[in-house]
Design an enzyme around this catalytic site. Structure first.
Site, PDB file in Angstrom:
ATOM      1  N   SER A 130      26.796  47.732  12.942  1.00  0.00           N
ATOM      2  CA  SER A 130      27.693  48.039  14.056  1.00  0.00           C
ATOM      3  C   SER A 130      28.615  49.198  13.737  1.00  0.00           C
ATOM      4  CB  SER A 130      28.531  46.805  14.414  1.00  0.00           C
ATOM      5  OG  SER A 130      29.298  46.382  13.298  1.00  0.00           O
ATOM      6  N   HIS A 151      21.744  48.493  16.843  1.00  0.00           N
ATOM      7  CA  HIS A 151      22.966  47.717  17.039  1.00  0.00           C
ATOM      8  C   HIS A 151      22.760  46.781  18.212  1.00  0.00           C
ATOM      9  CE1 HIS A 151      27.490  47.512  18.246  1.00  0.00           C
ATOM     10  NE2 HIS A 151      27.120  46.457  17.542  1.00  0.00           N
ATOM     11  N   GLU A 163      21.823  49.536  20.983  1.00  0.00           N
ATOM     12  CA  GLU A 163      21.984  50.942  20.641  1.00  0.00           C
ATOM     13  C   GLU A 163      20.979  51.280  19.546  1.00  0.00           C
ATOM     14  OE1 GLU A 163      26.794  51.257  21.557  1.00  0.00           O
ATOM     15  OE2 GLU A 163      26.083  51.041  19.487  1.00  0.00           O
ATOM     16  N   ASN A 201      31.276  50.301  20.446  1.00  0.00           N
ATOM     17  CA  ASN A 201      32.348  49.931  19.518  1.00  0.00           C
ATOM     18  C   ASN A 201      33.356  51.051  19.309  1.00  0.00           C
ATOM     19  OD1 ASN A 201      31.351  47.398  19.220  1.00  0.00           O
ATOM     20  ND2 ASN A 201      30.908  47.545  17.042  1.00  0.00           N
TER      21      ASN A 201
END
Length: 466
Positions: A130, A151, A163, A201
């Site tokens: 992440s 991700h 992702e 994120n």
């Protein structure tokens, strides 16, 4: 990154090994088995493998109760999962190995070192990271051209977003095979550049921290901040409830990492969050959610200003497109509107002011993107049609997977312009139409009809359907 296409037909991924049987690893294993991949779920000890098996069993039992699966389907799903103790025992001919262990570079490097000794030359390695640098992990993996970042979002068997992060060394075939695997899982895929936090994120982790800073400053309570934040983003949960769901330690770790990697002290984990993690506690969220308008305005402007500022950085740094930022928020976080859509709704001038105020607070320079758009006096416009031409074949992709590529005025107009342009080209002899995500086209967009009826614009509906 090598962008050349493989000359021979691409072999699809069929066998997958997941290293780590925790919540993420078991979820990826479950989803892969549901979509009929052959799965190995791997962990260091038998007890952790059994824990992963039980986690999957519990989820599938719930699915049977909710009539999502029949008992015989669950039996078939579980039969596709082989439990393996020890990374060194992964099958050498596995097509794709996804590492899903703790977010620590040295631990991941050690895992890939073992895998490189065990797996065949054709095996693709992926890290479900992440935050860590995919380029650095690729160099440490032993096979940088067959390495890629993934991700997944919690819970990976339910959340539709993933992702995909190619390293600079990732081959075109590795990227294509991995994307195909993710699409077969029914995922909405965002391919993005290797930058700290990637896409979601990058703006969402500081959003959580900003909520904690508002609490530390005594602006409002956790319940009040959650209520205002949920209303501002039109989401089902506020930041504190979300941290309780995914775990406050994860939020603290991610914030500290982003602060270090982006050299932005504002992102350093807030004092209240750090104290909560050290005490091993969860956020207490009371029942009283009401606050006065002035307080609500402070909360909303700070949180949205942070999101707008960071999202402008994401696009300016070419991590991904505006459309993909919005897609990440809507699919991954389940916001009703993406950040750039929210800017349009609020007004670009006002959004620019909010982002500028936050950038001053955080001590970084705001990219010119918002100022330039505000100067036009126009909202952002979005593209939902992607086109690729190779060897005379034009692939036209409807890229609105968050709405299952449903057709509205904008999509129809953009599709018509694209097809007209392609039909005028001498170097194209074939056109292939496809849809991003799990659907080709869901039909007409029901929201379009509802919005037009509410606006008393029935003539627009007639023009659209005639």
């Amino acid at each position: 990154m090598d962008q050349s296409l493989p000359e021979s037909p691409m072999k699809p991924v069929q066998s997958v090994a997941i290293i780590g049987a925790g919540n993420m690893g078991s979820g990826i294993a479950q989803k892969s088995a549901q979509e009929e991949f052959d799965v190995q779920m791997v962990d260091r000890e038998q007890q952790w493998v059994e824990h992963g098996e039980q986690t999957i069993s519990d989820f599938l039992s719930e699915a049977v109760e909710r009539r999502i699966f029949r008992p015989e389907q669950v039996e078939a799903i579980q039969a596709r999962i082989t439990s393996v103790v020890g990374t060194e025992n992964v099958s050498p001919d596995t097509d794709l190995v996804i590492e899903a262990v703790f977010e620590d570079f040295d631990i991941k490097k050690s895992v890939f070192g073992t895998l490189d000794d065990v797996c065949g030359a054709a095996t693709i390695f992926a890290s479900n990271t992440s935050s860590l640098s995919v380029n650095d992990l690729a160099m440490a993996s032993g096979r940088p051209n067959r390495f890629i970042g993934l991700h997944f979002f919690y819970h990976p068997a339910k959340n539709r977003l993933v992702e995909v992060i190619p390293a600079e060394s990732t081959s075109a075939e590795t990227l294509a095979r991995t994307v195909q695997y993710c699409k077969t899982l029914g995922k909405v895929v965002i391919v993005c550049a290797d930058r700290p936090g990637f896409v979601v994120n990058r703006f969402f982790v500081p959003y959580l921290n900003e909520a904690c800073l508002l609490l530390d400053e005594g602006i409002a309570t956790t319940a009040q901040i959650d209520a205002v934040a949920a209303k501002a983003t039109r989401a089902g949960m506020g930041p504190f409830a979300l941290m309780n769901l995914t775990g406050p330690p994860i939020a603290l770790h991610a914030n500290d990492y982003l602060a270090e990697q982006l050299d932005c002290p504002r992102f350093t984990g807030a004092a209240s969050l750090r104290a909560l993690v050290e005490a091993g506690e969860m956020w207490e969220i009371g029942e009283e959610t009401e606050c006065d308008e002035a307080t609500a305005a402070v909360i909303s402007e700070r949180l949205l200003g942070q999101v707008f500022a960071v999202c402008s950085q994401i696009v300016a740094e070419q991590v991904c497109s505006m459309e993909d930022v919005d897609r990440g928020a809507k699919v991954g976080l389940r916001w009703a509107g993406g950040p750039f859509e929210l800017m349009n709704r609020i007004g670009i001038t006002e959004a620019h002011r909010m982002a500028s105020d936050y950038a001053d607070l955080a001590g970084f320079e705001l990219p010119d993107l918002l100022a330039e758009q505000a100067g036009t006096g126009q909202p952002f416009s979005f593209s939902y049609i992607d086109t690729e031409v190779d060897s005379g074949i034009a692939t036209v992709r409807l890229n609105r997977p968050e709405a299952m590529n449903a057709l509205n005025e904008t999509v129809i107009a953009q599709l018509g312009e694209t097809l007209e342009d392609i039909n005028g080209r001498d170097d194209v002899h074939t056109i292939v139409l496809e849809g991003a995500g799990k659907a080709f086209v869901a039909g007409a967009d029901v929201k379009f009809f509802v919005d037009k009826i509410r606006a008393d614009a029935v003539d627009d509906i007639h023009a659209f359907t005639a």
